[in-house]
Design an enzyme around this catalytic site. Sequence first.
Site, PDB file in Angstrom:
ATOM      1  N   GLU A  72      41.303  44.898  39.321  1.00  0.00           N
ATOM      2  CA  GLU A  72      40.350  45.552  38.747  1.00  0.00           C
ATOM      3  C   GLU A  72      40.271  44.998  37.403  1.00  0.00           C
ATOM      4  O   GLU A  72      41.060  44.872  36.709  1.00  0.00           O
ATOM      5  CB  GLU A  72      40.434  47.132  38.626  1.00  0.00           C
ATOM      6  CG  GLU A  72      40.024  47.788  39.953  1.00  0.00           C
ATOM      7  CD  GLU A  72      40.051  49.402  39.584  1.00  0.00           C
ATOM      8  OE1 GLU A  72      39.730  50.285  40.532  1.00  0.00           O
ATOM      9  OE2 GLU A  72      40.821  49.795  38.410  1.00  0.00           O
TER      10      GLU A  72
ATOM     11  N   TYR B  73      32.279  47.483  35.566  1.00  0.00           N
ATOM     12  CA  TYR B  73      33.324  47.410  36.534  1.00  0.00           C
ATOM     13  C   TYR B  73      33.126  46.312  37.646  1.00  0.00           C
ATOM     14  O   TYR B  73      32.236  45.930  38.117  1.00  0.00           O
ATOM     15  CB  TYR B  73      33.116  49.068  37.241  1.00  0.00           C
ATOM     16  CG  TYR B  73      34.349  48.957  38.408  1.00  0.00           C
ATOM     17  CD1 TYR B  73      35.787  49.352  37.894  1.00  0.00           C
ATOM     18  CD2 TYR B  73      34.136  48.429  39.731  1.00  0.00           C
ATOM     19  CE1 TYR B  73      36.689  49.521  38.901  1.00  0.00           C
ATOM     20  CE2 TYR B  73      35.015  48.545  40.532  1.00  0.00           C
ATOM     21  CZ  TYR B  73      36.345  49.058  40.162  1.00  0.00           C
ATOM     22  OH  TYR B  73      37.167  49.171  41.118  1.00  0.00           O
TER      23      TYR B  73
END
Length: 377
Positions: free
Chosen positions: A189, A101
């Site tokens: 993201e 992530y």
Amino acid sequence: MKIHEYQARDLFFKYGIPVPNHVLCHTVKEVEQAMDKIDHLVVVKAQVLVGGRGKAGGVKLAKNKAEAVQAAKQILGMDIKGCTVEKIIIADAADIAKEYYVGLINDRNSKSVALMVSAEGGVEIEEVAKTNPELIHKFHINPQTGLLDFQARNMAMKLFKDVKLARKAADIFQKLYRIFRDTDSTLAEINPMVLTPDNEILAIDGKMNFDDNALYRQPELLAIREVDEDEQKEIDAKEKGLSYIKLDGNIGCMVNGAGLAMATMDMIKLYGGNPANFLDIGGSSNPQKVVDAMNILLSDKNVEAVMINIFGGITRCDDVARGLITALETIKTEIPIVVRLSGTNAAEGLALIKQTGLPTVSTMSEAAQKAIELSKR
Ligand code: GDP
Ligand code: MN
């Protein structure tokens, strides 16, 4: 403002972040045509402005044309969290050794942009933050220096022991920060960023949010803007001179002045309620604004009571009262409304409201408590 994954991929590509190729398709026919030119593993992905598509069945691997067409038939038209899938991408599938992530957010507590990375990628990061917050590494970026080489590398070393891999990841972090800054982003993201068996690092999903108040200087974003129902309401409100932000609660608020609107929301929270919106009708005494505001409030199906809180300064309370009476002549509603007027011409305003039979109160805390009580009936 949000954008689709394919648009985020395009931005990544433009800034040199490694991202697999994709083709955008709106119909099964377009998928067939695209697959005529492709003879390797692909991933068929729903393009909707919500996350969790994988879990919902909106991401499917396909080995050949037949499988891609079948996946497209299943995904096109599918409902994901209330969004109908009208577009999909056929992307070159990545061979995944591990998922990570990477995120940049506007961190209001530190008044800076925070870079967050985790080896627990792919899954919803909010879950990791709740259950294993120590697995998310955070770095606050100094806006004057940006994300420096060694800082990016330090963060990358939290994910990769191998220096060569860490350098590749660090480069991605810096490029993502450049996009974030250049586009007035509030969230960027890559989840997941993946490591392939032959040591490539790729971005295979992208999520970006942008600051609506900066869109005036982001013509390229404005040109691709797609608004959902709630955002459309906020835009319409702005055109009518109202500042409206939809929230998740059930007490509709109509207030004049941003400060008072914030205080009103706090007051509702204080007594255990939940505001349905922020709504500032501004400082003019135009009854039409009250009509527009009521229309917006009552079109929200979650609203179970309305709290009107006006402090008359330039805005005259009797004008607000007249606007409200006009509004209620055209909008028939069963939803209870509590009115608190204070300041310029409050007495005249309250006298007008009393004739309508609506409950009036004299303080903000009474108004909040009354609205919460009425919302429960
Ligand atoms: P999201 O569920 O909306 O976040 O969609 P993602 O694009 O993140 O995909 C969800 C999951 O599908 C990923 O975490 C991967 O495990 C898997 N996935 C997505 N793209 C690929 C791919 O190119 N190859 C492989 N093998 N898996 C993929
Ligand atoms: Mn994802």
